[in-house]
Design an enzyme around this catalytic site. Structure first.
Site, PDB file in Angstrom:
ATOM      1  N   GLY A  13       0.660  -1.179  -0.013  1.00 43.70           N
ATOM      2  CA  GLY A  13      -0.011   0.036   0.015  1.00 43.70           C
ATOM      3  C   GLY A  13       0.689   1.174   0.015  1.00 43.70           C
ATOM      4  N   VAL A  15       4.189   3.401  -1.503  1.00 45.79           N
ATOM      5  CA  VAL A  15       4.872   3.878  -2.803  1.00 45.79           C
ATOM      6  C   VAL A  15       5.838   2.986  -3.302  1.00 45.79           C
ATOM      7  CG1 VAL A  15       6.750   5.605  -1.856  1.00 45.79           C
ATOM      8  CG2 VAL A  15       5.706   6.009  -4.177  1.00 45.79           C
ATOM      9  N   MET A  36       0.204  -8.889   2.677  1.00 48.65           N
ATOM     10  CA  MET A  36       0.295  -9.888   3.818  1.00 48.65           C
ATOM     11  C   MET A  36      -0.582  -9.322   4.977  1.00 48.65           C
ATOM     12  SD  MET A  36       4.136 -10.893   4.147  1.00 48.65           S
ATOM     13  CE  MET A  36       5.037  -9.186   3.632  1.00 48.65           C
ATOM     14  N   CYS A 101      11.170 -10.497  11.214  1.00 53.38           N
ATOM     15  CA  CYS A 101       9.937 -10.454  10.092  1.00 53.38           C
ATOM     16  C   CYS A 101      10.675 -10.925   8.787  1.00 53.38           C
ATOM     17  CB  CYS A 101       9.026  -9.327  10.294  1.00 53.38           C
ATOM     18  SG  CYS A 101       7.977  -8.949   9.085  1.00 53.38           S
ATOM     19  N   CYS A 207       7.772  -2.765  12.132  1.00 50.09           N
ATOM     20  CA  CYS A 207       6.984  -3.547  10.919  1.00 50.09           C
ATOM     21  C   CYS A 207       5.665  -4.162  11.396  1.00 50.09           C
ATOM     22  CB  CYS A 207       8.178  -4.563  10.557  1.00 50.09           C
ATOM     23  SG  CYS A 207       7.484  -5.355   8.918  1.00 50.09           S
TER      24      CYS A 207
HETATM   25  N1  ATP Z   1       1.871  -5.903   4.216  1.00 54.30           N
HETATM   26  C1  ATP Z   1       2.664  -6.131   3.229  1.00 54.30           C
HETATM   27  N2  ATP Z   1       2.103  -7.058   2.276  1.00 54.30           N
HETATM   28  C2  ATP Z   1       3.055  -7.229   1.427  1.00 54.30           C
HETATM   29  N3  ATP Z   1       4.249  -6.719   1.072  1.00 54.30           N
HETATM   30  C3  ATP Z   1       4.820  -5.997   2.046  1.00 54.30           C
HETATM   31  C4  ATP Z   1       3.945  -5.537   3.261  1.00 54.30           C
HETATM   32  N4  ATP Z   1       4.591  -4.699   3.948  1.00 54.30           N
HETATM   33  C5  ATP Z   1       5.753  -4.579   3.506  1.00 54.30           C
HETATM   34  N5  ATP Z   1       5.949  -5.411   2.035  1.00 54.30           N
HETATM   35  C6  ATP Z   1       7.033  -5.524   1.243  1.00 54.30           C
HETATM   36  O1  ATP Z   1       8.187  -5.220   1.820  1.00 54.30           O
HETATM   37  C7  ATP Z   1       8.936  -4.128   1.346  1.00 54.30           C
HETATM   38  C8  ATP Z   1       9.674  -3.184   2.504  1.00 54.30           C
HETATM   39  O2  ATP Z   1       8.646  -2.828   3.282  1.00 54.30           O
HETATM   40  P1  ATP Z   1       8.871  -1.642   4.403  1.00 54.30           P
HETATM   41  O3  ATP Z   1       7.545  -1.533   5.137  1.00 54.30           O
HETATM   42  O4  ATP Z   1      10.167  -1.953   4.904  1.00 54.30           O
HETATM   43  O5  ATP Z   1       9.286  -0.410   3.358  1.00 54.30           O
HETATM   44  P2  ATP Z   1       8.543   0.775   2.709  1.00 54.30           P
HETATM   45  O6  ATP Z   1       9.645   1.512   2.192  1.00 54.30           O
HETATM   46  O7  ATP Z   1       7.571   1.344   3.639  1.00 54.30           O
HETATM   47  O8  ATP Z   1       7.980   0.102   1.651  1.00 54.30           O
HETATM   48  P3  ATP Z   1       6.486   0.564   0.568  1.00 54.30           P
HETATM   49  O9  ATP Z   1       6.724   1.918   0.265  1.00 54.30           O
HETATM   50  O10 ATP Z   1       6.079  -0.410  -0.228  1.00 54.30           O
HETATM   51  O11 ATP Z   1       5.351   0.472   1.979  1.00 54.30           O
HETATM   52  C9  ATP Z   1       7.550  -3.354   0.503  1.00 54.30           C
HETATM   53  O12 ATP Z   1       8.109  -2.321  -0.436  1.00 54.30           O
HETATM   54  C10 ATP Z   1       6.751  -4.371   0.206  1.00 54.30           C
HETATM   55  O13 ATP Z   1       7.323  -4.828  -1.088  1.00 54.30           O
END
Ligand code: ATP
Length: 417
Positions: A13, A15, A36, A101, A207
């Site tokens: 959800g 960027v 997830m 995680c 996370c």
């Molecule tokens: N709830 C989720 N469901 C599926 N994939 C997830 C979820 N949360 C994180 N990810 C995956 O892990 C990556 C890294 O997550 P993280 O929260 O560390 O970074 P982020 O920079 O906030 O990423 P994003 O901008 O995509 O939220 C995300 O870009 C995504 O591909």
């Protein structure tokens, strides 16, 4: 070369994963989005952040016209990450749930789900990291292990959080953003009708659990056990706390009515005392050595270590921190690390992460810090018998402040100035 048709991308959800999905689609892969759900408890304000993020994940996938599924990994997260986190807090440590995680959920349960249920050839995430197989696995080689490499955007580099992941998943993981800097990723989103997602506030905090009033949150799961704050310099009680799990090393205490700020320097799990010091630069907060549990190597154990020799590399254990040159050697319980410059508040439960140039080599959980500058000075002043014995690893510090490790024939000069 690996023939890749189907890629399952983790859509959060946010960027970063939105831009990853866009890039994969533009490259012509068959893209499946997977959201997830790892936590199903509302926060203090009654908001379930997961539902809000899922709405945004739907917006992304609608815009890009890719299918999205929501998969429940709550049990995995609870059993593999959260229960371990509680145990660590109960034993006075400060764990890193994001590292766990990634190891157990994103790059294990998620990976296997993608492979088994969607026949995925690869998975992709929006992490800022690179691998030796390239952003789209162009250099995949079934005969070689893959290496984890730092991202081009040094500020965003997330290899520290990936320091425990296993070969099997990393070999088939794409990190398309590893070569990009964050501002350009946002730009790509804005230019591709993803402005609503590009303008969303960055997610913060643990996370899946999100940002919380941490002492209140953790007290819902770990019993409070009041104890004393004790001044390390004179042994006097200077205040009370509600539980050692609520405090981390180096943290400023909220003791009121005292002329100087106190910081936590040491916890005693047996007496439930937290030792505090006056001033953020107190020598009890600094050390040049630390001990870890057995390491996890992403690619392989460095050959020097395998041969029982000292290995030179860089170390860090927190995201916003400079790399420190260090010498490490293997001992029975894990790794001994000698730092080139002192480090403040080396925190048990966190991961010591090892780097060599661009590569993240692996990591090991910090068991405890070596003698602090305060201990070494006390030893110099009060102990005429020249040997400071460290119980756990049989390390000795002699009068000239050399540390020797009896079993491993290692001798390293430690400066205490
Ligand atoms: N709830 C989720 N469901 C599926 N994939 C997830 C979820 N949360 C994180 N990810 C995956 O892990 C990556 C890294 O997550 P993280 O929260 O560390 O970074 P982020 O920079 O906030 O990423 P994003 O901008 O995509 O939220 C995300 O870009 C995504 O591909």
């Amino acid at each position: 070369m690996l023939k890749i048709k189907k890629v399952v991308v983790g859509i959060s959800g946010g960027v970063d994963s939105a831009v990853v999905a866009l890039m994969l689609k533009n490259k012509g892969y068959s893209v499946q989005g997977l959201f997830m759900q790892n936590w199903d408890i509302t926060d203090e304000t009654g908001v379930c952040k997961t539902d809000e993020d899922f709405k945004d994940a739907n917006i992304v996938c609608d815009k890009l016209q890719i299918p999205l599924v929501r998969v429940n990994f709550v049990k995995h997260y609870w059993n593999e990450v959260f229960s371990d986190l509680l145990k660590e807090y109960e034993s006075g440590n400060t764990p890193n749930p994001d590292v766990m995680c990634n190891r157990h959920v994103k790059f294990d349960a998620f990976y296997h789900h993608a492979r088994e249920h969607y026949n995925a050839d690869a998975i992709a995430t929006g992490h800022y990291a690179r691998t030796s197989f390239g952003p789209y696995l162009e250099q995949y080689d079934s005969t070689k292990n893959v290496r984890l490499l730092k991202a081009v955007d040094v500020k965003k580099d997330q290899t520290l959080f990936l320091c425990q992941i296993k070969q099997e998943a990393l070999r088939r993981t794409m990190f398309p953003l590893g070569e990009y800097i964050k501002v350009n990723v946002k730009k790509i989103a804005l230019e591709n009708t993803l402005e609503q997602i590009a303008k969303k506030k960055e997610s913060m905090g643990i996370c899946f659990i999100g940002s919380r009033n941490f002492p209140n949150f953790i007290s819902e799961y770990v019993l409070n056990k009041p104890g004393n704050f004790v001044n390390i310099d004179d042994g006097k009680i200077v205040g009370q706390h509600n539980g050692i799990h609520q405090w981390t090393l180096g943290q400023r205490t909220k003791l009121t009515g005292l002329p100087v700020a106190y910081f936590t320097a040491k916890k005693d799990i047996n007496t439930n005392d937290i030792y505090v010091v006056q001033g953020t630069g107190h020598p009890a907060l600094y050390t040049e050595s630390l001990y870890t549990s057995r390491p996890h190597w992403i690619h392989s154990c460095p050959t020097e270590l395998e041969r029982g020799k000292i290995f030179k590399c860089e170390f860090k254990f927190q995201h916003i921190e400079n790399y420190i040159s260090c010498q490490i050697c293997l001992v029975q319980q894990g790794v001994v690390i000698i730092l080139e410059t002192p480090r403040r508040a080396v925190t048990p439960g966190q991961f010591a992460v090892f780097y060599k140039n661009e590569e993240c080599l692996g990591s090991a959980k910090i068991l405890h810090a070596g003698p602090s500058h305060h201990t070494l000075n006390l030893f110099k002043v009060t102990n005429k018998s020249s040997i400071y014995k460290n119980k756990l690893f049989n390390s000795k510090i002699d009068k000239s402040n050399r540390i020797t490790f009896e079993n491993d024939c290692v001798s390293v000069k430690v400066s205490t100035s």
